[in-house]
Design a protein around this motif. Structure first.
Motif, PDB file in Angstrom:
ATOM      1  N   VAL A 233       0.814  -1.206   0.000  1.00  0.00           N
ATOM      2  CA  VAL A 233       0.000   0.000   0.000  1.00  0.00           C
ATOM      3  C   VAL A 233       0.857   1.269   0.000  1.00  0.00           C
ATOM      4  O   VAL A 233       0.435   2.312  -0.506  1.00  0.00           O
ATOM      5  CB  VAL A 233      -0.968  -0.006   1.204  1.00  0.00           C
ATOM      6  N   GLN A 234       2.087   1.188   0.527  1.00  0.00           N
ATOM      7  CA  GLN A 234       2.947   2.368   0.525  1.00  0.00           C
ATOM      8  C   GLN A 234       3.428   2.712  -0.893  1.00  0.00           C
ATOM      9  O   GLN A 234       3.748   3.873  -1.173  1.00  0.00           O
ATOM     10  CB  GLN A 234       4.142   2.180   1.462  1.00  0.00           C
ATOM     11  N   ARG A 235       3.456   1.757  -1.792  1.00  0.00           N
ATOM     12  CA  ARG A 235       3.771   2.060  -3.187  1.00  0.00           C
ATOM     13  C   ARG A 235       2.644   2.889  -3.812  1.00  0.00           C
ATOM     14  O   ARG A 235       2.892   3.764  -4.644  1.00  0.00           O
ATOM     15  CB  ARG A 235       4.000   0.779  -3.984  1.00  0.00           C
ATOM     16  N   ILE A 236       1.433   2.614  -3.381  1.00  0.00           N
ATOM     17  CA  ILE A 236       0.285   3.397  -3.861  1.00  0.00           C
ATOM     18  C   ILE A 236       0.358   4.819  -3.318  1.00  0.00           C
ATOM     19  O   ILE A 236       0.224   5.795  -4.056  1.00  0.00           O
ATOM     20  CB  ILE A 236      -1.029   2.714  -3.424  1.00  0.00           C
ATOM     21  N   ASN A 237       0.577   4.948  -1.999  1.00  0.00           N
ATOM     22  CA  ASN A 237       0.660   6.276  -1.388  1.00  0.00           C
ATOM     23  C   ASN A 237       1.827   7.075  -1.942  1.00  0.00           C
ATOM     24  O   ASN A 237       1.713   8.281  -2.195  1.00  0.00           O
ATOM     25  CB  ASN A 237       0.804   6.135   0.132  1.00  0.00           C
ATOM     26  N   CYS A 238       2.958   6.409  -2.131  1.00  0.00           N
ATOM     27  CA  CYS A 238       4.147   7.079  -2.654  1.00  0.00           C
ATOM     28  C   CYS A 238       3.922   7.553  -4.087  1.00  0.00           C
ATOM     29  O   CYS A 238       4.348   8.651  -4.466  1.00  0.00           O
ATOM     30  CB  CYS A 238       5.337   6.123  -2.581  1.00  0.00           C
ATOM     31  N   SER A 239       3.245   6.752  -4.891  1.00  0.00           N
ATOM     32  CA  SER A 239       2.956   7.128  -6.276  1.00  0.00           C
ATOM     33  C   SER A 239       2.060   8.358  -6.331  1.00  0.00           C
ATOM     34  O   SER A 239       2.266   9.264  -7.155  1.00  0.00           O
ATOM     35  CB  SER A 239       2.283   5.962  -7.005  1.00  0.00           C
ATOM     36  N   LEU A 240       1.055   8.407  -5.443  1.00  0.00           N
ATOM     37  CA  LEU A 240       0.184   9.583  -5.387  1.00  0.00           C
ATOM     38  C   LEU A 240       0.982  10.812  -4.984  1.00  0.00           C
ATOM     39  O   LEU A 240       0.843  11.885  -5.587  1.00  0.00           O
ATOM     40  CB  LEU A 240      -0.956   9.339  -4.404  1.00  0.00           C
ATOM     41  N   ALA A 241       1.839  10.661  -3.975  1.00  0.00           N
ATOM     42  CA  ALA A 241       2.660  11.788  -3.519  1.00  0.00           C
ATOM     43  C   ALA A 241       3.572  12.288  -4.627  1.00  0.00           C
ATOM     44  O   ALA A 241       3.746  13.505  -4.805  1.00  0.00           O
ATOM     45  CB  ALA A 241       3.495  11.370  -2.307  1.00  0.00           C
ATOM     46  N   LEU A 242       4.126  11.377  -5.386  1.00  0.00           N
ATOM     47  CA  LEU A 242       5.028  11.766  -6.468  1.00  0.00           C
ATOM     48  C   LEU A 242       4.275  12.532  -7.557  1.00  0.00           C
ATOM     49  O   LEU A 242       4.772  13.535  -8.078  1.00  0.00           O
ATOM     50  CB  LEU A 242       5.694  10.518  -7.045  1.00  0.00           C
ATOM     51  N   ALA A 243       3.057  12.088  -7.878  1.00  0.00           N
ATOM     52  CA  ALA A 243       2.240  12.810  -8.863  1.00  0.00           C
ATOM     53  C   ALA A 243       1.907  14.218  -8.365  1.00  0.00           C
ATOM     54  O   ALA A 243       1.947  15.196  -9.130  1.00  0.00           O
ATOM     55  CB  ALA A 243       0.958  12.032  -9.139  1.00  0.00           C
ATOM     56  N   VAL A 244       1.596  14.319  -7.076  1.00  0.00           N
ATOM     57  CA  VAL A 244       1.276  15.615  -6.474  1.00  0.00           C
ATOM     58  C   VAL A 244       2.479  16.552  -6.526  1.00  0.00           C
ATOM     59  O   VAL A 244       2.365  17.728  -6.883  1.00  0.00           O
ATOM     60  CB  VAL A 244       0.797  15.400  -5.014  1.00  0.00           C
ATOM     61  N   VAL A 245       3.647  16.041  -6.168  1.00  0.00           N
ATOM     62  CA  VAL A 245       4.858  16.867  -6.151  1.00  0.00           C
ATOM     63  C   VAL A 245       5.232  17.312  -7.559  1.00  0.00           C
ATOM     64  O   VAL A 245       5.608  18.475  -7.786  1.00  0.00           O
ATOM     65  CB  VAL A 245       6.020  16.095  -5.480  1.00  0.00           C
ATOM     66  N   ARG A 246       5.133  16.421  -8.519  1.00  0.00           N
ATOM     67  CA  ARG A 246       5.430  16.804  -9.905  1.00  0.00           C
ATOM     68  C   ARG A 246       4.485  17.904 -10.388  1.00  0.00           C
ATOM     69  O   ARG A 246       4.900  18.837 -11.072  1.00  0.00           O
ATOM     70  CB  ARG A 246       5.340  15.576 -10.810  1.00  0.00           C
ATOM     71  N   ALA A 247       3.203  17.793 -10.003  1.00  0.00           N
ATOM     72  CA  ALA A 247       2.238  18.824 -10.385  1.00  0.00           C
ATOM     73  C   ALA A 247       2.564  20.146  -9.703  1.00  0.00           C
ATOM     74  O   ALA A 247       2.482  21.215 -10.328  1.00  0.00           O
ATOM     75  CB  ALA A 247       0.824  18.364 -10.018  1.00  0.00           C
ATOM     76  N   TRP A 248       2.923  20.072  -8.418  1.00  0.00           N
ATOM     77  CA  TRP A 248       3.273  21.294  -7.682  1.00  0.00           C
ATOM     78  C   TRP A 248       4.495  21.966  -8.310  1.00  0.00           C
ATOM     79  O   TRP A 248       4.504  23.186  -8.520  1.00  0.00           O
ATOM     80  CB  TRP A 248       3.546  20.942  -6.215  1.00  0.00           C
ATOM     81  N   LEU A 249       5.498  21.189  -8.636  1.00  0.00           N
ATOM     82  CA  LEU A 249       6.708  21.741  -9.246  1.00  0.00           C
ATOM     83  C   LEU A 249       6.424  22.300 -10.632  1.00  0.00           C
ATOM     84  O   LEU A 249       7.055  23.289 -11.048  1.00  0.00           O
ATOM     85  CB  LEU A 249       7.800  20.670  -9.323  1.00  0.00           C
ATOM     86  N   SER A 250       5.489  21.706 -11.367  1.00  0.00           N
ATOM     87  CA  SER A 250       5.163  22.212 -12.708  1.00  0.00           C
ATOM     88  C   SER A 250       4.606  23.626 -12.647  1.00  0.00           C
ATOM     89  O   SER A 250       4.723  24.401 -13.603  1.00  0.00           O
ATOM     90  CB  SER A 250       4.169  21.281 -13.402  1.00  0.00           C
TER      91      SER A 250
END
Length: 468
Positions: free
Chosen positions: A255-272
């Protein structure tokens, strides 16, 4: 009144009321804007926090912690963001963990200073037109005040519960919003259906903000999409990111791979939006995962030949994930033909259906071919007659409830020895005694964050342990 840390905690704890029977009586956001203005801040000031707002049932805190870790790694590499605020709940060992800057809880001195700055400006008595802030509302206000005054570059917010009426939901223009896995929890306040729960979680979506969600069951996905469309938000569902390293310890629980993937998508969007020329590199991702820390969730502690597995799961779905993690870990590390003595330490005293939680644990253990030789039922009390100031857990012990749990487990697994201990310390000591008699043991501590936080404090106060 003395202006010290202990007095600040006492003032804060004085606002901790009994849970309300329904959401109409505890809408956390009702007077938040008025209180914020009394502090000299406006909702427009919250825009400068460049917020990331996260709701959901399971994995909110982990997702927020992963996002903070990724942004910190990126900031260390590029110089931006320099200051990362993180607001989460509940805390494990001390209240200051709820308000972090750059991965560290604010100091006692900082907490005390900022707390009395807001305490002195907020109403001490309710009037017909303005209530007094309760415990969680005070903490949310304290975080807003602290992050504004400290001029953080980004503030990552985990909702308390729900979303639509949550005290954190006065953030009008977050840069990014995210919803983690939605499941049946806080049903009396947010339900009674999973669609109703999803409706509340989607309340954090804001027009003009980017929105993400983990993959959800169809009933939840439909509601999230409908609410996103109503708000003019494009919602993107995130699956497991193939770029994640396969051997990272923090990602061993599936489940942490799921949470980590969501966090990574969020961070990439924030940085964009905030740093379009500097997307996260693979090195940032790897470093962010290596530096990730979220105590009390999928945590292992070793003490001599005792292995402790702690996770604060407290609903049926999250407990299945916890048992799966426990089973995978103990079977993978089993280096002899002899099976270790295994112990479940459980406690749950709330409006949740604790017997249903025990059934979920038992079914998942059976599905994973794991048997617990002992079950120790305990409470939320750490020690006899002693309560730390940072641990404001009202006594909820019920001998009748504990007896019902014992009967439930006895029917689920008649071969197990069921024991009862009045304190968490007593439960840990009883597990050690069993371990001493059996040349070691593996103990899964789960069912409540109150239980896990108490166990974690007691275990980490012991010099004999080794953190894994």
């Amino acid at each position: 009144m003395e202006r010290n840390y202990e007095e600040a905690i006492r003032c804060l704890n004085s606002r901790k009321a009994s849970p309300k029977p329904n959401l109409d009586d505890m809408r956390g956001s009702d007077d938040m804007v008025k209180w914020l203005e009394l502090l000299g801040h406006s909702v427009e000031d919250l825009n400068d926090l460049n917020a990331i707002h996260v709701a959901g049932t399971n994995g909110k805190g982990s997702t927020c912690a992963f996002a903070a870790s990724f942004l910190k790694a990126h900031g260390n590499d590029t110089g931006y963001p320099r200051k990362i605020g993180l607001y989460t709940s509940p805390h494990m060992k001390n209240i200051r963990e709820r308000i972090c800057i750059n991965g560290e809880p604010i100091s006692k001195e900082h907490f005390t200073m900022r707390f009395f700055e807001i305490w002195n400006k907020l109403p001490s008595q309710a009037t017909p037109t303005l209530d007094i802030p309760r415990y969680l509302q005070l903490l949310a206000l304290l975080s807003f005040h602290t992050f504004i005054e400290e001029k953080v570059d980004v503030a990552i917010y985990e909702t308390h519960l729900g979303g639509e009426f949550d005290a954190t939901n006065i953030i009008r223009t977050p840069l990014v919003t995210a919803v983690t896995t939605v499941a049946m929890d806080h049903v009396s306040l947010l339900g009674p259906t999973i669609q109703g729960i999803a409706w509340h979680k989607a309340g954090i979506f804001k027009s003009g903000s980017l929105a993400f969600s983990t993959s959800q069951v169809p009933e939840v996905a439909t509601v999230l999409e409908q609410r996103a469309a109503e708000k003019g938000v494009v919602l993107e569902f995130v699956s497991v990111d193939p770029a994640l390293p396969t051997n990272a310890a923090a990602l061993k629980p599936r489940v942490q791979r799921i949470n980590c993937s969501l966090a990574l998508a969020v961070v990439r969007a924030w940085l964009s939006v905030k740093a379009p020329k500097g997307q996260s590199s693979m090195e940032d991702i790897t470093r962010g995962i290596e530096q990730f820390s979220w105590p009390g969730r999928y945590q292992q502690i070793k003490e001599r030949n005792f292995q402790w597995f702690l996770d604060g799961a407290h609903n049926e779905l999250s407990l299945r994930y916890t048992v799966e993690w426990f089973a995978e870990t103990v079977t993978k590390n089993q280096n002899t033909t002899a099976t270790a003595t295994r112990i479940l330490i459980f406690s749950q005293f709330s409006t949740r259906d604790g017997t249903a939680l025990l059934r979920s644990i038992a079914e998942s253990l059976q599905d994973n071919n794991i048997q617990m030789q002992y079950v120790i039922l305990t409470t939320y009390d750490e020690r006899d007659g002693q309560t730390r100031i940072d641990r404001n857990v009202k006594k909820r012990f019920s001998a009748e409830v504990q007896e019902r749990y014992a009967e439930t487990w006895g029917s689920l697994d008649p071969t197990a020895t069921v024991l009862r201990e009045r304190t968490i310390e007593g439960a840990l000591d009883r597990a050690r005694e069993i371990g001493d008699q059996n040349n070691g043991m593996q103990a899964l501590v789960t069912g409540s964050l109150h239980l896990v936080s108490g166990a974690l404090y007691l275990l980490e106060s012991d010099d004999r342990i080794q953190r894994l």
